[in-house]
Every structure is written in structure tokens, then in C-alpha cells.
Design an enzyme around this catalytic site. Structure first.
Site, PDB file in Angstrom:
ATOM      1  N   ARG A 194       0.845  -1.191   0.000  1.00 55.61           N
ATOM      2  CA  ARG A 194       0.000   0.000   0.000  1.00 55.61           C
ATOM      3  C   ARG A 194       0.887   1.251   0.000  1.00 55.61           C
ATOM      4  O   ARG A 194       1.954   1.277   0.617  1.00 55.61           O
ATOM      5  CB  ARG A 194      -0.912   0.036   1.227  1.00 55.61           C
TER       6      ARG A 194
ATOM      7  N   HIS B 168      -0.858   0.010  -9.749  1.00 51.97           N
ATOM      8  CA  HIS B 168      -1.549  -0.914  -8.833  1.00 51.97           C
ATOM      9  C   HIS B 168      -2.020  -2.150  -9.605  1.00 51.97           C
ATOM     10  O   HIS B 168      -3.207  -2.483  -9.601  1.00 51.97           O
ATOM     11  CB  HIS B 168      -2.724  -0.219  -8.138  1.00 51.97           C
TER      12      HIS B 168
END
Ligand code: NDP
Ligand code: OXD
Length: 313
Positions: free
Chosen positions: A228, A276
Site C-alpha cells: 500500500r 496498482h
């Protein structure tokens, strides 16, 4: 049995279609604003608060991802959003471990064999042989030895590289030197040449990739962040690159996604950016896993992958 679905993804209709086939006895519906009608199960990715808050009778919420940070952040900001009686269940692997292992192995080998530097030399039309990195000191440290980190660490160990792993509780993985708990964090970091982050984002792991962490690594270390964006103190990475403490970084996740066009990371040639995409949620593997668990819960059987809300993952 009533099942609610919510995903902001553009293929929401395909998810609904596949779940309808996988759960023929269930009544499935896509959640729309204002829908407070009863449901036994919810299947969600990044749900709005109104979908869950105050809902009664929900037995489980299935998160269409491995990371539950977004849904738990809602609960931290608005306590009581998650119905107390409902279990929160995350995806377990569903093809993500293999994808993560491919992504991380590619990045590690790219740095080991100095392909990143050869790319620069090629752009400059320069023919120059670079001295290879020593295999024996190219130590890879994997932060997080859960479903994904364990598979990544095992895959790297097969390459014959020295591999370390770090987790909260003690783990044993063949070919991997493991460290557990904060008291062993510095020993884990000491001399690591490639730091791979696969921790969940929780209050305990927020900002863990910072100046102090980088300073414990080998000089000219590499960073691969696939967990993250909120794990990384961005300015600390830019400073560590400027000082040579970090030689290069591969980043798949960012504090703000999509990464804004004016973000300094785009200008830094030693940072490799992907959107991502290191491990996608695969519908064909996720639908059967979630459907199996819904049927197990409906029969009163326990399921794996239940999130410990206090622990945050
Ligand atoms: P798991 O929950 O299976 O594993 C988490 C690991 O981190 C465990 O080994 C756990 O320790 C360890 N851990 C948690 N907190 C701490 C802490 N404070 N200190 C030390 N170790 C800690 O997660 P997954 O492997 O399934 O996924 C990891 C993360 O990867 C997800 O949370 C998500 O954020 C990210 N992800 C990113 C994707 C992408 O496309 N970029 C795709 C999928 C996931 P212990 O073993 O002791 O419990
Ligand atoms: C996940 C993700 O957590 O895709 O599954 O990031």
C-alpha cells in the site's frame, strides 16, 4: 438467501452475472443508493458507508481483495459502520500469489542483473559491461509473510538468493531466514539489499518504509513496494535516492491513486511505476472461493480468511 454486491469496477455486471451462476439458490442484487432491504451476505470492494452502516441481519461481508484497509478505515473514521455480528472475510490468494511472485521476481532479477542500468545505457547508445552484483550478498528481505509474502519468499529462495522474511508471529519457511516481532525488525533489515513490502496497511505498519528503515539496509539498496502507498514516506524515499542509500525503487501502490501527473515520482528515472497492477483480483478464481464460503456459512460451517478487526488484517 439474499446477497448484496457492490464494486465500483466497470465490470460490476460481470461479477453479478458470475455470482448468480455460482450461487443459483441465492437472490443476488447489486446495491444501489437507498437500498436498505434485508441481506444475509454482502460482497464488496471499497463500499460506500451507507451500504453497511446500520444494516441488521448481515452474517458476513466478503471483501473482493486481500487488503481490508479501505473498509477498516471507514470503520475507524465512522465507528459502527461494520455491523458487529457480521464477519469480514478477505480473499485468500485467488491467483494473486502467483502474480505477485512474477512481479517481484521480475523486479529483483532486473536489479540483480542491472537491466535497469542497461536500459539507461541503451538510451544513451553506450556499450558498456557492468560488473554483476554478487549473488551471495544480494539479500532480499520480504516484509509480511502472509498468503502473498510467503509465496514470494519461497519463489525467490528457489533462485538461490539469500532470502529473509519478517512477520508479527514466528513463521518457518524452507530456505528463508525468518524474523518475528518489532524487537527483531532491525536485525531483519540489517544488510538487506532488496526490501520487498507485502505487509497489510494497519495503524502499526503506517509509514513503515521511512528514513530510519532505509538507513538500516545495505548501502545502495532497492525497494519494491507492492502493498500500500501509505506504507511509504514519499519524501524519505526521494531523499534516500538523492543520498544513494536507495539505488532504485519499483512502486506499484501510492498514497494517491491514480498517481497525480505532477507527482515528483514521475520525474525520477530511478523509480519504476506500475498502476496498482502487480496482482489483480481475478474474477474466475475469486467468485468460486467466495461462493464456496457463503455456502459453508449458510450451512453453519466456519470459513478461513476471517479478518481480525482489532489487529487490522
Ligand atoms: P496476509 O494478511 O495474509 O499477511 C500479512 C502478513 O503481514 C502476515 O505475515 C503478518 O504477520 C504480517 N504483519 C501484519 N502486521 C504486521 C506488523 N505490524 N509487523 C510485522 N508483520 C506484520 O496478507 P496478504 O499476504 O494476503 O496481503 C498482504 C497485502 O498485500 C494486503 O494487505 C494488500 O495491502 C497488499 N496487496 C496488494 C495488491 C496489489 O495489487 N498491489 C494485491 C493484493 C494485496 P503474521 O503472519 O504474524 O500474522
Ligand atoms: C488487494 C488489492 O488488496 O488488489 O487485493 O490491492
Amino acid at each position: 438467501m439474499k446477497v448484496l454486491l457492490y464494486t465500483p469496477a466497470s465490470d460490476a455486471a460481470s461479477w453479478l452475472h458470475d455470482f448468480t451462476h455460482a450461487l443459483p439458490e441465492a437472490e443476488l442484487r447489486e446495491w444501489q443508493a437507498g437500498d436498505t432491504a434485508p441481506a444475509d451476505f454482502a460482497i464488496v470492494w471499497r463500499p460506500p458507508r451507507e451500504m453497511l452502516a446500520g444494516r441488521k441481519g448481515l452474517r458476513a461481508i466478503f471483501n473482493l481483495g486481500a487488503g481490508v484497509d479501505a473498509i477498516l478505515a471507514l470503520e475507524r473514521e465512522y465507528p459502527g459502520t461494520l455491523p458487529r455480528e457480521a464477519q469480514l472475510v478477505r480473499l485468500e490468494d485467488t491467483g494473486m500469489a502467483r502474480q505477485m511472485a512474477e512481479y517481484v521476481t521480475h523486479a529483483v532479477l532486473r536489479y540483480l542483473r542491472r537491466f535497469d542500468e542497461y536500459e539507461t545505457l541503451q538510451a544513451e547508445r553506450r556499450w558498456k559491461v557492468l560488473e554483476p552484483h554478487s549473488h551471495s550478498t544480494f539479500t532480499v528481505g520480504v516484509l509480511g509473510l502472509g498468503v502473498l509474502g510467503t509465496h514470494v519468499a519461497r519463489t525467490l529462495a528457489v533462485l538461490g538468493l539469500p532470502v529473509r522474511g519478517y512477520s508479527r508471529s514466528a513463521r518457518q519457511i524452507e530456505g528463508v531466514t525468518t524474523y518475528a516481532g518489532e524487537a527483531n525488525f532491525e536485525a531483519f533489515l540489517s544488510g538487506v539489499k532488496v526490501l520487498v513490502n507485502l505487509l497489510p496497511h494497519t495503524p502499526d505498519t503506517h509509514d513503515v518504509l521511512n528514513r530510519r528503515t532505509f538507513s538500516k539496509l545495505a548501502q545502495g539498496a532497492y525497494l519494491i513496494n507492492v502493498a500500500r502507498g501509505a506504507h511509504l514516506v514519499e519524501q524519505d524515499l526521494l531523499d534516500a535516492l538523492a543520498q544513494g542509500q536507495i539505488a532504485a525503487a519499483t512502486l506499484d501502490v501510492f498514497r494517491k491513486e491514480p498517481l497525480p501527473a505532477d507527482h515528483p515520482f514521475w520525474q525520477e528515472p530511478r523509480i519504476t511505476i506500475t498502476p496498482h497492477s502487480s496482482a489483480e483480483t481475478l474474477r474466475e478464481e475469486s467468485v468460486p472461493q467466495v461462493a464456496r464460503k457463503i455456502m459453508a456459512l449458510a450451512r453453519g460451517e466456519p470459513v478461513s480468511g476471517v479478518v481480525d478487526i482489532e489487529r487490522g488484517y
